[in-house]
Design an enzyme around this catalytic site. Structure first.
Site, PDB file in Angstrom:
ATOM      1  N   HIS A  23       0.802  -1.238   0.000  1.00 29.92           N
ATOM      2  CA  HIS A  23       0.000   0.000   0.000  1.00 29.92           C
ATOM      3  C   HIS A  23       0.833   1.286   0.000  1.00 29.92           C
ATOM      4  CE1 HIS A  23       0.264   0.119   4.382  1.00 29.92           C
ATOM      5  NE2 HIS A  23      -0.612  -0.831   4.572  1.00 29.92           N
ATOM      6  N   HIS A  78      -6.230  -8.006  14.316  1.00 34.00           N
ATOM      7  CA  HIS A  78      -6.370  -6.827  13.439  1.00 34.00           C
ATOM      8  C   HIS A  78      -6.903  -7.367  12.112  1.00 34.00           C
ATOM      9  CE1 HIS A  78      -5.234  -3.340  11.143  1.00 34.00           C
ATOM     10  NE2 HIS A  78      -4.003  -3.683  10.834  1.00 34.00           N
ATOM     11  N   GLU A  80      -6.850  -6.140   9.033  1.00 34.43           N
ATOM     12  CA  GLU A  80      -6.258  -5.776   7.743  1.00 34.43           C
ATOM     13  C   GLU A  80      -5.863  -7.044   6.982  1.00 34.43           C
ATOM     14  OE1 GLU A  80      -3.170  -2.779   7.912  1.00 34.43           O
ATOM     15  OE2 GLU A  80      -3.030  -2.732   5.718  1.00 34.43           O
ATOM     16  N   HIS A 144      -2.704  -0.463  14.582  1.00 37.14           N
ATOM     17  CA  HIS A 144      -2.710   0.436  13.474  1.00 37.14           C
ATOM     18  C   HIS A 144      -4.093   0.963  13.037  1.00 37.14           C
ATOM     19  CE1 HIS A 144      -2.145  -0.095   8.802  1.00 37.14           C
ATOM     20  NE2 HIS A 144      -1.930   1.162   9.084  1.00 37.14           N
ATOM     21  N   TYR A 192       9.261   1.390   9.556  1.00 31.59           N
ATOM     22  CA  TYR A 192       7.898   0.874   9.716  1.00 31.59           C
ATOM     23  C   TYR A 192       7.085   1.808  10.621  1.00 31.59           C
ATOM     24  CZ  TYR A 192       4.219  -2.529  10.504  1.00 31.59           C
ATOM     25  OH  TYR A 192       3.002  -3.165  10.566  1.00 31.59           O
TER      26      TYR A 192
END
Ligand code: FMN
Ligand code: FE2
Ligand code: FE2
Length: 393
Positions: A23, A78, A80, A144, A192
């Site tokens: 991304h 998470h 994602e 995140h 990161y």
């Protein structure tokens, strides 16, 4: 291939040696999607991987000598897709129940066909016994996404931290003590942080404070290597990176069609260097934005230059500005906009709009915009400006 962390606890992650873009994040060294397996009365898989890694995840499970149908729980920290992309396929192979929080369930349902999925929701039930061990779930919203949580195995003293403390690298080394160049590991972790967690850095000290109450022997993130020997160090670095403290460092970011803007960039850079400032110069056509952001994280000065092209800013610089704006680096920085133009200067106004949104202190000077090619005399003014800038508080 499974790698044992402790008795009955395995890394069974997948290594994405070939991914080069994540991304918008350039990943020249690939990435990893770390899943972990705990064998107990209830067998638990912690986090999954991207959809196309499914076959490899199955190989990992096989090498840990477990049949997918014997997995009882899948913890999703998470939603994602880098940690859940395999779920649709995996759920079909297993009869597993998903352990997650309410927000994460909501986001899973918005991304997948979740018909028939069964859940244990941990919001009001943050500890689950799986036999010899108890798993504790701690919500870490916005680190995140709004759905993030971490999982702590109390008896094993292992924190499964998902995106926190991760790095985008594909390596065969699984533990920090196997990494030869520790500084490179910290640098990858910083990159990161600067590109994934930066906008939410204000939440980091609270999260670290909560983690300090846990006795942690291993931090197992969902990307990159497992922390064992440097847990305290990486927590301190997270606090440092989230502190908004800056170094005496300037990051000069530019693009240029015929090198006029480049000449301005280099001459201001030389002036700053002469004034004792550490300087990094990046061309937005040549350097991935994530590399640039790693340096901007703790820079005092951000200088952005663009030629005017068709009454507008140069497109690669615009792209960088949009990226930086979203990541919201500290407003406690000095911003300088510069560029070359032919007949009507348009680019620096656009750059300054971004600086304003970020609350940067904008410094102006007549040498910052030049009609066509800057001559010697002009460039020495840029150099002097750089020297003057170096003395600025
Ligand atoms: C395709 C093209 C479009 C341009 N459009 C504009 C413009 O709309 N307004 C302007 O002031 N200058 C315009 N220029 C002139 C450039 O801004 C000028 O040549 C400048 O010195 C280029 O800086 P650089 O060498 O850093 O790319 C244009 C130049 C090119 C090549
Ligand atoms: Fe994420
Ligand atoms: Fe991730």
């Amino acid at each position: 291939m499974a790698i044992k962390i402790k008795d009955d606890i395995y890394w069974i992650g997948t290594i994405d040696w070939e991914i080069r873009e994540f991304h918008g994040y350039g990943t020249p060294n690939g990435s990893t999607y770390n899943s972990y397996l705990i064998k107990d009365e209830k067998n638990v898989l912690i986090d999954c991987a991207k959809e196309y890694m499914f076959e490899e995840l199955l190989i990992g499970l096989k090498s840990a000598k477990i049949n997918p149908e014997d997995i009882d729980y899948i913890v999703i920290n998470h939603s994602e897709k880098d940690h859940s992309g395999c779920l649709e396929k995996l759920i079909k192979y297993t009869n597993a129940t998903i352990i997650t929080n309410e927000k994460c369930k909501e986001l899973l349902e918005l991304q997948y066909n979740t018909d028939g999925w069964e859940y244990i929701i941990v919001d009001n039930n943050p500890e689950i016994n799986i036999g010899k061990r108890t798993l504790k779930f701690i919500k870490t919203p916005m680190l995140h996404w709004p759905d993030n949580m971490v999982t702590y195995s109390i008896e094993d003293k292992i924190l499964f931290s998902n995106d926190a403390f991760g790095q985008h690298v594909a390596t065969s080394e699984r533990f920090d003590y196997q990494v030869e160049e520790l500084e490179v590991l910290y640098d990858d972790t910083k990159e990161y942080f600067a590109n994934i967690l930066l906008p939410y850095r204000m939440l980091v000290p609270g999260a670290i404070e909560a983690l300090k109450n846990l006795d942690i022997e291993y931090i197992c993130p969902s990307h990159g290597v497992i922390w064992k020997d440097h847990i305290k160090d990486i927590m301190e670095k997270y606090l440092e990176w989230s502190s908004d403290e800056y170094k005496n460092k300037a990051v000069i970011v530019y693009d240029s069609m015929y090198n006029s803007t480049k000449k301005i960039a280099y001459n201001i850079g030389n002036g700053l260097l002469k004034g004792g400032v550490e300087v990094r110069i990046y061309n937005t056509s040549k350097t991935p934005m994530n590399k640039i952001m790693k340096d901007i994280l703790d820079a005092k000065y951000v200088l952005v230059g663009s030629p005017t092209l068709n009454s507008n800013i140069y497109h690669t610089v615009a792209m960088f500005l949009a990226y930086m704006e979203g990541l919201k680096p500290s407003g406690d920085k000095i911003g300088v906009a510069f560029g070359s133009y032919g007949w009507m200067e348009m680019a620096t106004g656009i750059i300054k709009k971004t600086f304003e949104k970020l609350n940067f202190k904008i410094i102006e000077d007549e040498c910052l915009t030049c009609r066509f090619v800057p001559k010697e005399e002009y460039l020495s003014k840029c150099y002097e400006f750089g020297k003057k800038l170096a003395q600025m508080d």
